[in-house]
Design an enzyme around this catalytic site. Structure first.
Site, PDB file in Angstrom:
ATOM      1  N   CYS A 291       0.862  -1.186   0.000  1.00  0.00           N
ATOM      2  CA  CYS A 291       0.000   0.000   0.000  1.00  0.00           C
ATOM      3  C   CYS A 291       0.894   1.230   0.000  1.00  0.00           C
ATOM      4  CB  CYS A 291      -0.856   0.034   1.255  1.00  0.00           C
ATOM      5  SG  CYS A 291      -1.833  -1.453   1.470  1.00  0.00           S
TER       6      CYS A 291
ATOM      7  N   ARG B 296       2.133   1.072  -5.870  1.00  0.00           N
ATOM      8  CA  ARG B 296       2.215   0.176  -4.706  1.00  0.00           C
ATOM      9  C   ARG B 296       0.890  -0.535  -4.411  1.00  0.00           C
ATOM     10  NH1 ARG B 296       6.595   1.277  -1.510  1.00  0.00           N
ATOM     11  NH2 ARG B 296       5.552   0.296   0.249  1.00  0.00           N
TER      12      ARG B 296
ATOM     13  N   TRP C 246      -3.647  -2.048  -1.441  1.00  0.00           N
ATOM     14  CA  TRP C 246      -3.559  -3.346  -2.109  1.00  0.00           C
ATOM     15  C   TRP C 246      -4.018  -4.340  -1.059  1.00  0.00           C
ATOM     16  CZ3 TRP C 246      -0.837  -8.009  -1.635  1.00  0.00           C
ATOM     17  CH2 TRP C 246      -0.741  -8.779  -2.793  1.00  0.00           C
TER      18      TRP C 246
ATOM     19  N   ASN D  56       0.286   0.457   6.110  1.00  0.00           N
ATOM     20  CA  ASN D  56       0.822  -0.416   5.069  1.00  0.00           C
ATOM     21  C   ASN D  56       1.483  -1.581   5.785  1.00  0.00           C
ATOM     22  OD1 ASN D  56       2.211  -1.594   2.925  1.00  0.00           O
ATOM     23  ND2 ASN D  56       3.889  -0.130   3.051  1.00  0.00           N
ATOM     24  N   GLY D  57       1.039  -2.811   5.510  1.00  0.00           N
ATOM     25  CA  GLY D  57       1.645  -3.968   6.174  1.00  0.00           C
ATOM     26  C   GLY D  57       0.568  -4.919   6.646  1.00  0.00           C
TER      27      GLY D  57
ATOM     28  N   GLU E 152      11.829 -14.427 -18.049  1.00  0.00           N
ATOM     29  CA  GLU E 152      11.439 -13.039 -17.816  1.00  0.00           C
ATOM     30  C   GLU E 152      10.436 -12.568 -18.875  1.00  0.00           C
ATOM     31  OE1 GLU E 152      11.521 -11.056 -15.501  1.00  0.00           O
ATOM     32  OE2 GLU E 152      11.365  -9.055 -16.348  1.00  0.00           O
TER      33      GLU E 152
ATOM     34  N   LYS F  94       6.685 -11.211 -18.033  1.00  0.00           N
ATOM     35  CA  LYS F  94       6.173  -9.901 -18.466  1.00  0.00           C
ATOM     36  C   LYS F  94       4.813 -10.058 -19.139  1.00  0.00           C
ATOM     37  CE  LYS F  94       8.083  -7.823 -16.630  1.00  0.00           C
ATOM     38  NZ  LYS F  94       9.169  -7.958 -15.747  1.00  0.00           N
TER      39      LYS F  94
ATOM     40  N   GLU G   5       2.032 -10.986 -16.579  1.00  0.00           N
ATOM     41  CA  GLU G   5       1.697  -9.908 -15.662  1.00  0.00           C
ATOM     42  C   GLU G   5       0.769  -8.877 -16.255  1.00  0.00           C
ATOM     43  OE1 GLU G   5       5.073  -8.263 -12.928  1.00  0.00           O
ATOM     44  OE2 GLU G   5       5.861  -8.679 -14.899  1.00  0.00           O
TER      45      GLU G   5
ATOM     46  N   HIS H  14      10.813 -32.747 -23.167  1.00  0.00           N
ATOM     47  CA  HIS H  14      10.528 -33.568 -21.981  1.00  0.00           C
ATOM     48  C   HIS H  14       9.154 -33.242 -21.400  1.00  0.00           C
ATOM     49  CE1 HIS H  14      14.577 -35.105 -22.140  1.00  0.00           C
ATOM     50  NE2 HIS H  14      15.028 -33.865 -22.210  1.00  0.00           N
TER      51      HIS H  14
ATOM     52  N   LYS I 131       3.740  -3.114  -6.763  1.00  0.00           N
ATOM     53  CA  LYS I 131       5.151  -2.942  -7.119  1.00  0.00           C
ATOM     54  C   LYS I 131       6.077  -3.417  -6.010  1.00  0.00           C
ATOM     55  CE  LYS I 131       8.277  -1.136  -9.853  1.00  0.00           C
ATOM     56  NZ  LYS I 131       8.486  -2.005 -11.003  1.00  0.00           N
TER      57      LYS I 131
END
Ligand code: F6R
Length: 615
Positions: free
Chosen positions: A2, A27, A75, A101-102, A488, A492, A495, A511, A610
């Protein structure tokens, strides 16, 4: 997770708070709210589900005024995203408003105790429990706000950055932190700014204090900042000078921060190398290596801990360090490392990689490493964040604030720092010949210009992107240094476009994943010219033989793969170990344009944040 903003002073607080929230929206962005003490001493709270712009809309027809306020972008962790669960939360009497925040881990026990004493809760958040607790402590013990906050926080288990307004003291703001970041800005007129990072503050002052774990701070208009630590008592706040160019915090004509940040990469890497590689471009010096030469060059083993994209950078770092320095390297997800009783030797170097410097799992891994006596090294972007403060030494990547939630320039910055570090250590350990060392350093300095060439593929990729918007699954293949780049690239795409994608070492495809391949499945193959080139061509043929549709990323001038692939994207040549820096560019652009074609909010993908300050 947050974002927190606060202001107390003589200016109108609302515009400062809203602008600050927009800077911190990366955030979290499922709901937002603001609490202000107005000119009549009333405490008013405005909240909205959705983004900061929804909050603005909701406040548009209201007379939001006052010079003291706190604001929050959320968030969700406890309680669904809704206006009721949005912060700020108020105490029962309506005297206090708090943002957080937390996570308060023991909130259920505290809530039960308070409920037994008659407290009625209006939300399902852990945060409301905290504000009710502070008021309960104040009223039942006759304490002032600062004392009540200290007593309350001693009962709390968890992570928090909080800020509290008390309408009985409209000139005072109290805040505290443990394991979640908080920065206080010292204004010119005795006013104070408060935020989760320095970006909302940079516009008003360059003098900041980064609070430490356990700090409780009191900002009283016109007074000095007072900081008391829950464990260590009264503190002398250390004032730091920050240097953030405001342009770095704006979109600068690009439709999204992500695209701006992709295009910034050549300059970011120049900044990252500046002062570290000499002007002749043949020698790299990192002060962390100079200061801790024996510890680093003499490491028995390096253990890299990181999460997500930073973990992918770590996988590239492993190959660089092992091949150039001949030091064994292990790369661990910080979230797994912290809980699985790993063997860590006192002569190990544990290297934590993090863009934000606040990732909870990476911080916990650092703590474990320190307790095991290992030497802990940080690679971080956010200046003054917790990771650089909790590691023994390290290197900043200096790519400027990254606002787009999907990491781009921070990833290439991390790989650049790992490249410089590997070269430095290889030179110290004499594990590569002097000439090769010089040539490699020189090639690294050419990477920004080669990235500029790679960025010219943007238009081609924009044209290709609509073809892939129908896809439900995509496969990314690469080998050697390009295997982590495939991971990566897939991350991307997932996301920001919400298309399922997997990265695989190309040879592993047979495989298992080969079973998925059909004409509906786009396969992106990294097939640049390197020692595994011929083998990757065989992998392309295996995909083609099953009707798969191949888009190949190749070295400029490659005619052989052009005959095999449906599409080719040509990239400038470089040394194999630096190819990730070039190949990442078209993969970032591909994810970006596919997501834009699908109409997604590229900078703020759903469910993501983020800075992951909870485990
Ligand atoms: C992906 C992304 C995340 C982060 C991860 C670790 O684009 O940004 O996977 O890499 O959450 O974050 P930091 O690097 O801040 O520790």
């Amino acid at each position: 997770m947050c974002g927190i903003v606060g202001y107390i002073g003589r200016k109108k607080a609302y515009p400062i708070l809203i602008k600050g929230l927009k800077r911190l929206e990366y955030r979290g962005y499922d709901s937002a709210g603001v609490a202000m003490i107005d000119d009549n001493g009333e405490l008013n709270v405005y909240k909205a589900k959705g983004k900061v712009s929804d909050l603005e809309e909701c406040c548009a027809d209201k007379n939001v005024c006052g010079c003291a306020g706190i604001a929050h972008t959320r968030w969700a962790t406890h309680g669904e995203p809704s206006s009721a669960n949005a912060h700020p939360h108020c105490s029962a009497s309506g005297r206090l408003a708090l943002i957080h925040n937390g996570i308060i881990e023991n909130y259920a026990t505290i809530k039960d105790n308070l409920a037994e004493r008659g407290t009625v809760f209006r939300s399902s958040t852990d945060t409301e429990v905290l504000v009710q607790l502070v008021e309960h402590v104040m009223l039942s013990n006759g304490l002032g706000l600062l004392e009540a906050v200290q007593v309350s926080l001693r009962q709390v288990v968890g992570a928090y950055a909080i800020a509290i307004l008390d309408k009985e003291h409209p000139d005072t703001l109290v805040c505290a932190r443990r394991s979640s970041p908080l920065v206080v800005g010292l204004g010119e007129d005795g006013d104070f700014y408060l935020a989760s990072d320095a970006s909302p503050i940079a516009e008003y002052t360059d003098r900041v204090v980064y609070l430490d774990d356990g700090d409780v701070a009191v900002m009283r208009l016109g007074d000095e900042l007072r900081v008391v630590n829950l464990e260590n008592g009264m503190q002398h706040p250390k004032v730091k000078q920050i240097d953030i160019a405001l342009g770095e915090l704006e979109k600068g004509g690009f439709p999204f921060f992500m695209l701006k940040e992709i295009f910034e990469q050549p300059d970011c890497l120049r900044n990252c190398m500046r002062g570290r590689i000499n002007v002749e471009g043949d020698h790299v010096a990192l002060s962390a290596v100079i200061d801790h030469r024996e510890r680093l060059a003499g490491a028995r083993r390096i253990v890299i801990v990181a999460c997500g994209t930073s973990w992918h950078a770590g996988l590239i770092g492993k190959q660089l360090i092992e091949s150039l320095c001949r030091i064994p390297v292990e790369v661990e997800y910080a979230s797994e490392f912290r809980y699985r009783e790993p063997v860590v030797y006192p002569d190990d170097v544990v290297m934590a990689i993090s863009q934000s410097g606040e990732t909870a799992d990476t911080l916990a891994a650092i703590e474990l490493a320190r307790k095991s006596g290992a030497f802990v090294f940080g690679i971080c972007n956010a200046i003054g964040a917790s990771i650089p403060r909790q590691t023994q030494t390290g290197v900043y990547i200096h790519v400027g604030p990254e606002i787009g939630v999907a990491s781009t320039k921070a990833f290439t910055g991390q790989v650049t720092v790992l490249s410089m570090l590997a070269l430095c250590l290889a030179n110290e350990r004499r594990t590569i010949p002097g000439e090769q060392y010089k040539e490699m350093v020189a090639e690294l300095t050419r990477i920004p210009s080669k990235m500029e060439e790679a960025l010219r593929t943007n238009e081609q990729i924009e044209r290709l992107a609509p073809i892939f918007t129908y896809a439900k699954n995509c496969l990314y293949l690469g080998r050697g240094y390009n295997y982590p780049v495939a991971l990566e690239g897939a991350l991307k795409l997932k996301e920001i476009s919400y298309i399922h994608a997997e990265g695989y070492p190309a040879a592993e495809m047979k495989h298992g994943p080969i079973a998925l391949i059909d004409s509906e499945m786009p396969v992106f193959v990294i097939a640049t010219r390197d020692k595994l080139y011929e083998k990757v061509i065989s992998n392309i043929q295996e995909v083609r033989a099953r009707g798969g549709r191949v888009t190949a990323l190749v070295t400029a001038g490659d005619e052989q793969i052009r005959q095999l692939a449906d599409h080719v994207i040509e990239l400038p040549d470089t040394l194999e170990c630096f190819q990730p820096l070039i190949v990442s560019i078209p993969l970032q652009l591909l994810a970006y344009h596919i997501a834009v074609c699908k109409g997604k909010d590229v900078d703020r993908p759903r469910n993501l944040a983020k800075s992951v300050t909870v485990e």
